[in-house]
Design a protein around this motif. Sequence first.
Motif, short mmCIF file in Angstrom:
data_model
loop_
_atom_site.label_atom_id
_atom_site.label_comp_id
_atom_site.label_asym_id
_atom_site.label_seq_id
_atom_site.Cartn_x
_atom_site.Cartn_y
_atom_site.Cartn_z
N ARG A 26 0.80 -1.22 0.00
CA ARG A 26 0.00 0.00 0.00
C ARG A 26 0.83 1.28 0.00
NH1 ARG A 26 -5.31 0.92 2.45
NH2 ARG A 26 -5.74 1.37 0.24
N ALA A 215 -3.61 -9.74 8.32
CA ALA A 215 -3.41 -8.29 8.22
C ALA A 215 -1.94 -7.90 8.33
CB ALA A 215 -4.22 -7.57 9.29
N CYS A 259 -7.29 -6.50 6.52
CA CYS A 259 -7.16 -5.08 6.18
C CYS A 259 -6.08 -4.41 7.03
CB CYS A 259 -8.48 -4.36 6.36
SG CYS A 259 -9.79 -4.97 5.28
N ARG A 260 -5.36 -3.50 6.42
CA ARG A 260 -4.28 -2.80 7.12
C ARG A 260 -4.83 -1.55 7.83
NH1 ARG A 260 1.67 -1.23 4.66
NH2 ARG A 260 2.62 -0.99 6.71
N SER A 307 -8.29 -3.32 1.84
CA SER A 307 -8.17 -2.33 2.91
C SER A 307 -8.92 -1.05 2.56
CB SER A 307 -6.69 -2.00 3.16
OG SER A 307 -5.98 -3.14 3.61
N SER A 348 -6.46 -4.24 -2.60
CA SER A 348 -6.76 -2.98 -1.93
C SER A 348 -6.68 -1.83 -2.94
CB SER A 348 -5.77 -2.73 -0.79
OG SER A 348 -5.94 -3.71 0.22
#
Length: 423
Positions: A26, A215, A259-260, A307, A348
Amino acid sequence: MRILICLAAAVLSGSVNAADNWPGFRGPNGDGVSTAKNVSTTWTETENVRWKVPIHDKGWSSPVVWGNQVWLTTALSDGKKFFAVCLDKTTGKVVFDKLLFTADNPPNIAQYNSFASPTPFIEEGRIYVHFGTHGTACLNTVTGDTIWKRNNLPCDHWRGPGSSPVVYKDKLFLMFDGYDKQYTACLNKATGDTIWEKDRKLPYPDNGDLKKAFATPSVFEFDGKAQVVCSAAVGTIAHDVGTGEEVWRVIHGGMNEACRPILAHGLIYLTTGHTSNLIAVKAGRTGDLTKDGIAWRADKIAPSRPSPLVVGDLLYVVSDNGVLTCLDAKTGKKQWQERLEGGKFSASPVSADGHVYFVSESGKVVVLKARPEFEKVATNQLDMTTVPADGGKVDVRCMASPAVVDGLLFLRNHTHLYCIGKK
């Protein structure tokens, strides 16, 4: 209270333009936001594709970019061999293809995963690749030589690994959330030695399958003190980066969390895995925040895999089945909700140059204007028909999240890595 996002490249090299590198899962701040300009919003197999290169075997890790190198990981579909691959950013030519680990008796993870799903982390001169309990390694990005290896961090992932490594200053953080063990490990990034290791003491159910999570952690600074925020099944715990001592926790329920955590507007946004809830935790607090530390929550809209994405005052969450919800990031008030083309979503989303990009498992990439109203710019389709040259079977899905660097969009499907850019 002064809050600072301190993940990845911003800490490692203040002189590096974040638009020129995508160091980890990300991007520069771990939130999917790029400062790159002039990024393509439309393409076909013959238009606005700089190069398209086949990647052998099976991997769902996302590409990372530093300088003129693009790295990703892959593995045999049966989990017996694990590789790191480096390509030239300009030409797509393969620079390194390194076999790093082998396994004689890997588990069967034919379910929703690959043996090379964790995204590497790259910095100047070094890359850290991670395959969960199957191995972690640090490589010299100039020579391709291995600096150190670890394959003695135990975990029965059950459904395979998913959490990506994160570097903060001299430390490397890894999360393990399997059937049997759930813990965070902090390693010395120079040597691979363990600095601290903390079990995740949460009110888990007895069934180990309900303890799993995938995660990636995030590192944030509050008043000059850094904490690593680790989302897992049942709850999220933040640790002091130096000692591993718990700073705060939230019990939110759920399993299979992937999810982050992201930080914006003085809030830390978390999701709850299969229960599909989104919560905004008040940042900078300590202790058990379950009752008094949640600013707002939105139930039954959040994904278990893609995310969330915050762009300005807007918060986007796309559910696993493609329902996209836009919220006011400060209050949680719903702005709009639409179903995207493409079926299921695992990647994401990212934002760049006033647009947001959503990649579906079927290879459709939906591009929207980043604005309070729903405004679709384009739907692009990656080629999902190619089969391996040896005629073998392939899992036809697009699972990796995009990378955005220097006006270029890097997308990985089941067989190829694309470099997309205006010509």
